[in-house]
Write an enzyme that holds these catalytic residues in place. Structure first.
Site, PDB file in Angstrom:
ATOM      1  N   GLU A  78       2.562  -2.958  -5.890  1.00  0.00           N
ATOM      2  CA  GLU A  78       1.613  -2.536  -5.437  1.00  0.00           C
ATOM      3  C   GLU A  78       0.428  -3.323  -6.923  1.00  0.00           C
ATOM      4  OE1 GLU A  78       1.195  -3.502  -3.092  1.00  0.00           O
ATOM      5  OE2 GLU A  78       2.955  -2.330  -1.977  1.00  0.00           O
ATOM      6  N   CYS A 141       0.572   4.975   1.999  1.00  0.00           N
ATOM      7  CA  CYS A 141       1.146   4.859   0.908  1.00  0.00           C
ATOM      8  C   CYS A 141      -0.827   4.042   0.218  1.00  0.00           C
ATOM      9  CB  CYS A 141       1.808   3.802   1.205  1.00  0.00           C
ATOM     10  SG  CYS A 141       3.405   3.956   1.485  1.00  0.00           S
ATOM     11  N   HIS A 165       6.813  -0.643  -3.330  1.00  0.00           N
ATOM     12  CA  HIS A 165       6.826  -0.415  -1.766  1.00  0.00           C
ATOM     13  C   HIS A 165       8.711  -1.067  -2.216  1.00  0.00           C
ATOM     14  CE1 HIS A 165       2.979  -0.444   0.385  1.00  0.00           C
ATOM     15  NE2 HIS A 165       3.929   0.992   1.234  1.00  0.00           N
TER      16      HIS A 165
END
Length: 200
Positions: A78, A141, A165
């Protein structure tokens, strides 16, 4: 170097969460660097409290949080955590998130300190699908990703941190209609990503 890698426990009625299953199978050391593994609860705010306690105890150089992104077909580091939470799914406390800012005095977003493009390349080089993600969502998350970045700004300025992820496991997907990835491939991909982050 010491790297803290976290994975969430099962949530949403699932019996397994690939995040913690993959984290548990990571090697205890990568190129001589210690890997500390931690299971965290899929609960707003409590997840960050658990991670903060471990940071204070272990004083890692890097924190990498791992979470499940059902529907994705690749491992996705991310880019940014946003100061917002929302969603209709309750966390493991049985409560949904209080919609709005995570930290009232926090920035609107924090970019990761990890070399995510190079990590994606490293994952692909070991034969595992990977791509950069620009959204960690608005559930636990992203919440944890943001909170660790907030801690970094306010308490742990030397820390590098980020979030990765991973897809569903095959046994979480009925009739193969949604993307999944084997646990071995997840572990291989995460190991490659962590190795790249260490040597950045």
């Amino acid at each position: 170097m010491k790297i803290l890698v976290t994975g969430f426990d099962p949530f949403g009625g699932e019996k397994v969460n690939p995040a913690i299953e993959a984290v548990k199978k990571l090697p205890d050391a990568i190129d001589g660097n210690e890997i500390i593994k931690l299971e965290v609860p899929t609960i707003f705010y409590q997840s960050a409290q658990v991670v903060k306690a471990k940071i204070e105890q272990e004083k890692p150089d890097m924190v990498i949080n791992v979470g499940q992104a059902g529907g994705r077909s690749a491992i996705t580091p991310e880019r940014i955590a946003i100061n917002f939470q929302a969603g209709s799914t309750p966390d493991n406390s049985g409560k949904g998130p209080k919609e709005g800012k995570i930290e009232t005095d926090g920035a609107d977003g924090y970019f990761t300190q990890l070399p995510i493009k190079q990590m994606v390349t490293a994952i692909r080089q070991v034969g595992i699908p990977a791509m950069v993600s620009n959204s960690a969502g608005t559930y636990v998350c992203n919440h944890l990703f943001y909170e660790v970045q907030y801690m970094r700004v306010h308490e742990f300025p030397d820390l590098k941190a980020g979030f990765i992820h991973i897809p569903f496991l095959p046994n979480q997907v009925k009739n193969g209609r949604r993307p999944s990835m084997s646990l071995n491939d997840m572990v291989t991909g995460l190991t490659a990503a962590i190795k790249e982050a260490i040597h950045d």
